[in-house]
Motif scaffolding. Structure first.
Motif, mmCIF file in Angstrom:
data_model
loop_
_atom_site.group_PDB
_atom_site.id
_atom_site.type_symbol
_atom_site.label_atom_id
_atom_site.label_comp_id
_atom_site.label_asym_id
_atom_site.label_seq_id
_atom_site.Cartn_x
_atom_site.Cartn_y
_atom_site.Cartn_z
ATOM 1 N N VAL A 54 4.495 -6.332 4.019
ATOM 2 C CA VAL A 54 4.737 -5.520 5.207
ATOM 3 C C VAL A 54 6.113 -5.775 5.793
ATOM 4 N N SER A 55 6.553 -7.004 5.790
ATOM 5 C CA SER A 55 7.843 -7.327 6.392
ATOM 6 C C SER A 55 8.964 -6.680 5.595
ATOM 7 N N GLY A 56 9.863 -6.031 6.306
ATOM 8 C CA GLY A 56 10.993 -5.387 5.648
ATOM 9 C C GLY A 56 10.620 -4.110 4.918
ATOM 10 N N GLN A 57 9.382 -3.625 5.123
ATOM 11 C CA GLN A 57 8.944 -2.411 4.438
ATOM 12 C C GLN A 57 9.749 -1.212 4.921
ATOM 13 N N ARG A 58 10.227 -0.422 3.986
ATOM 14 C CA ARG A 58 11.004 0.765 4.344
ATOM 15 C C ARG A 58 10.076 1.875 4.825
ATOM 16 N N ARG A 59 10.615 2.766 5.609
ATOM 17 C CA ARG A 59 9.877 3.958 5.973
ATOM 18 C C ARG A 59 9.948 4.970 4.829
ATOM 19 N N ILE A 60 9.004 5.904 4.859
ATOM 20 C CA ILE A 60 8.973 6.911 3.806
ATOM 21 C C ILE A 60 10.277 7.711 3.820
ATOM 22 N N GLY A 61 10.885 7.824 2.641
ATOM 23 C CA GLY A 61 12.112 8.603 2.535
ATOM 24 C C GLY A 61 13.371 7.807 2.778
ATOM 25 N N GLU A 62 13.234 6.486 3.058
ATOM 26 C CA GLU A 62 14.427 5.678 3.342
ATOM 27 C C GLU A 62 14.903 4.894 2.140
ATOM 28 N N ASP A 63 14.261 5.068 0.993
ATOM 29 C CA ASP A 63 14.685 4.352 -0.204
ATOM 30 C C ASP A 63 16.074 4.826 -0.592
ATOM 31 N N GLY A 64 16.970 3.909 -0.829
ATOM 32 C CA GLY A 64 18.347 4.278 -1.137
ATOM 33 C C GLY A 64 18.540 4.779 -2.540
ATOM 34 N N SER A 65 17.559 4.590 -3.405
ATOM 35 C CA SER A 65 17.703 5.002 -4.796
ATOM 36 C C SER A 65 17.217 6.424 -4.981
ATOM 37 N N SER A 66 18.086 7.282 -5.480
ATOM 38 C CA SER A 66 17.689 8.668 -5.706
ATOM 39 C C SER A 66 16.834 8.797 -6.955
ATOM 40 N N GLU A 67 16.894 7.796 -7.852
ATOM 41 C CA GLU A 67 16.148 7.858 -9.098
ATOM 42 C C GLU A 67 14.700 7.421 -8.901
ATOM 43 N N SER A 68 14.434 6.536 -7.969
ATOM 44 C CA SER A 68 13.067 6.054 -7.756
ATOM 45 C C SER A 68 12.758 6.039 -6.267
ATOM 46 N N PRO A 69 12.568 7.205 -5.649
ATOM 47 C CA PRO A 69 12.312 7.259 -4.217
ATOM 48 C C PRO A 69 10.954 6.654 -3.872
ATOM 49 N N THR A 70 10.769 6.355 -2.605
ATOM 50 C CA THR A 70 9.498 5.825 -2.139
ATOM 51 C C THR A 70 8.415 6.889 -2.255
ATOM 52 N N ARG A 71 7.261 6.499 -2.813
ATOM 53 C CA ARG A 71 6.145 7.420 -2.990
ATOM 54 C C ARG A 71 4.891 6.816 -2.387
ATOM 55 N N LEU A 72 4.077 7.660 -1.790
ATOM 56 C CA LEU A 72 2.838 7.205 -1.171
ATOM 57 C C LEU A 72 1.781 6.912 -2.229
ATOM 58 N N ILE A 73 0.904 5.951 -1.936
ATOM 59 C CA ILE A 73 -0.214 5.603 -2.804
ATOM 60 C C ILE A 73 -1.509 5.957 -2.079
ATOM 61 N N HIS A 74 -2.337 6.781 -2.717
ATOM 62 C CA HIS A 74 -3.571 7.289 -2.120
ATOM 63 C C HIS A 74 -4.786 6.609 -2.738
ATOM 64 N N PHE A 75 -5.751 6.277 -1.913
ATOM 65 C CA PHE A 75 -7.078 5.869 -2.356
ATOM 66 C C PHE A 75 -7.991 7.071 -2.136
ATOM 67 N N LYS A 76 -8.754 7.472 -3.178
ATOM 68 C CA LYS A 76 -9.580 8.670 -3.063
ATOM 69 C C LYS A 76 -10.975 8.443 -3.624
ATOM 70 N N PHE A 77 -11.952 9.044 -2.955
ATOM 71 C CA PHE A 77 -13.263 9.254 -3.563
ATOM 72 C C PHE A 77 -13.491 10.751 -3.594
ATOM 73 N N GLU A 78 -13.772 11.278 -4.790
ATOM 74 C CA GLU A 78 -13.970 12.713 -4.972
ATOM 75 C C GLU A 78 -15.344 12.944 -5.594
ATOM 76 N N PRO A 79 -16.225 13.688 -4.920
ATOM 77 C CA PRO A 79 -17.580 13.903 -5.429
ATOM 78 C C PRO A 79 -17.647 15.074 -6.391
ATOM 79 N N MET A 80 -18.758 15.130 -7.123
ATOM 80 C CA MET A 80 -19.044 16.338 -7.898
ATOM 81 C C MET A 80 -19.846 17.311 -7.051
ATOM 82 N N ALA A 81 -20.832 16.766 -6.331
ATOM 83 C CA ALA A 81 -21.818 17.635 -5.691
ATOM 84 C C ALA A 81 -21.569 17.809 -4.205
ATOM 85 N N GLY A 82 -22.145 18.874 -3.677
ATOM 86 C CA GLY A 82 -21.991 19.205 -2.271
ATOM 87 C C GLY A 82 -22.007 20.703 -2.098
ATOM 88 N N PHE A 83 -21.136 21.398 -2.857
ATOM 89 C CA PHE A 83 -21.218 22.827 -3.115
ATOM 90 C C PHE A 83 -20.864 23.747 -1.961
#
Length: 306
Positions: A141-170
């Motif tokens: 957490v310390s020194g963590q950059r904000r989204i879009g503040e990565d200085g490298s144009s080749e490897s910008p900061t990207r968000l990581i998502h945790f997901k649960f996706e169901p089959m059923a519900g309809f």
């Protein structure tokens, strides 16, 4: 429910081709999903649907929990806004493959972890084990950059998502492919979708190619426990859906338990029964006539011998 029309030759041919593909052993079968094969938890539903006349399905996700690094966003905010606004709308031109839309899909996004089964947590995994399982690095957490503040144009900061996706519900399900191009047969598809049990949370950022967790290990473990609970609810809904499909595709019944018929079906049945009775009557008359002739010959023969 009224009787379904007889499947067209083009549908039957397509179904035969799909069933042939699904008959390939699991060790050799592959599809376009991240897993690349049919989930064991959905196989009984797929097999049940494919045994019904006029229906066929290929593959379906039984529900999954995943950790996903979103793809590269557009460097021009106005361009990204236009892409996001037109996401999943047919009238908008497809977004470039190298740029992700809403939700981060496309643009070089990648899966760090995918499971189509609940994740065992009984023993209480250590922080390091949990990070390793989900493809993450420990939180920094310390020194963590904000989204879009990565200085490298080749490897910008990207968000990581945790997901649960169901089959059923309809609740978000519906029919698609109701029209076709000129000269092509219509093949309607019922797409089964749901957001009723879905769960999504941001859990980290990838900076310079390194996926880092930005939430506590306890928070991440709680997300997994919630996902496991939703797996159980999802399994129950899949079974209700399976039974509902089987019930809906059975011939309709009248109050006395006999099969219900519309007027045309009843006329066809009555005509077939009448033709059958006529044929049986004619056969009986013919058999009776032959037996009588045989009896007369037998009596004449015996008379001659006396």
């Amino acid at each position: 429910m009224r009787r379904l029309p007889t499947p067209s030759p083009s549908f039957t041919k397509r179904k035969d081709r799909i069933l042939q593909q699904l008959s390939i052993p699991d060790s050799e079968y592959t599809d376009a999903s991240p897993k690349g094969s049919i989930d064991a938890g959905i196989r009984h539903l797929i097999d049940g649907i494919n045994r019904l006349d006029g229906f066929v399905t290929t593959s379906s996700c039984a529900g999954r929990v995943s950790v996903f690094v979103e793809g590269k966003k557009a460097t021009d905010p106005e361009q990204q806004a236009r892409l996001d606004e037109g996401y999943d709308q047919e009238q908008v031109a497809p977004k470039p493959a190298q740029i992700a839309g809403v939700g981060g899909k496309g643009g070089g996004g990648s899966w760090l972890f995918v499971s189509h089964d609940p994740v065992p947590l009984e023993e209480g995994p250590s922080r390091a084990d949990l990070d390793l399982l989900l493809g993450l690095r420990s939180s920094r957490v310390s020194g963590q950059r904000r989204i879009g503040e990565d200085g490298s144009s080749e490897s910008p900061t990207r968000l990581i998502h945790f997901k649960f996706e169901p089959m059923a519900g309809f609740r978000e399900s519906g029919a698609i492919n109701l029209t076709a191009n000129a000269g092509e047969p219509v093949t309607p598809i019922v797409a089964i979708r749901s957001m009723g049990l879905a769960l999504e949370s941001l859990i980290g950022m990838q900076t310079q190619g390194v996926p880092q967790r930005t939430v506590s290990a306890e928070y991440l473990e709680n997300l997994l426990r919630i996902a496991n609970e939703r797996f159980a609810a999802n399994t129950e809904r899949i079974e209700r859906f399976r039974l509902g499909v089987l019930e809906a595709t059975q011939p309709p019944k009248k109050k006395d338990g006999t099969e219900w018929e519309d007027a045309q079906t009843r006329r066809e049945r009555k005509r077939a029964e009448g033709l059958k009775r006529k044929a049986e009557f004619q056969k009986k008359e013919l058999d009776t006539g032959q037996d009588g002739a045989y009896a007369d010959s037998y009596m004449t023969l015996n008379a001659d011998m006396m």
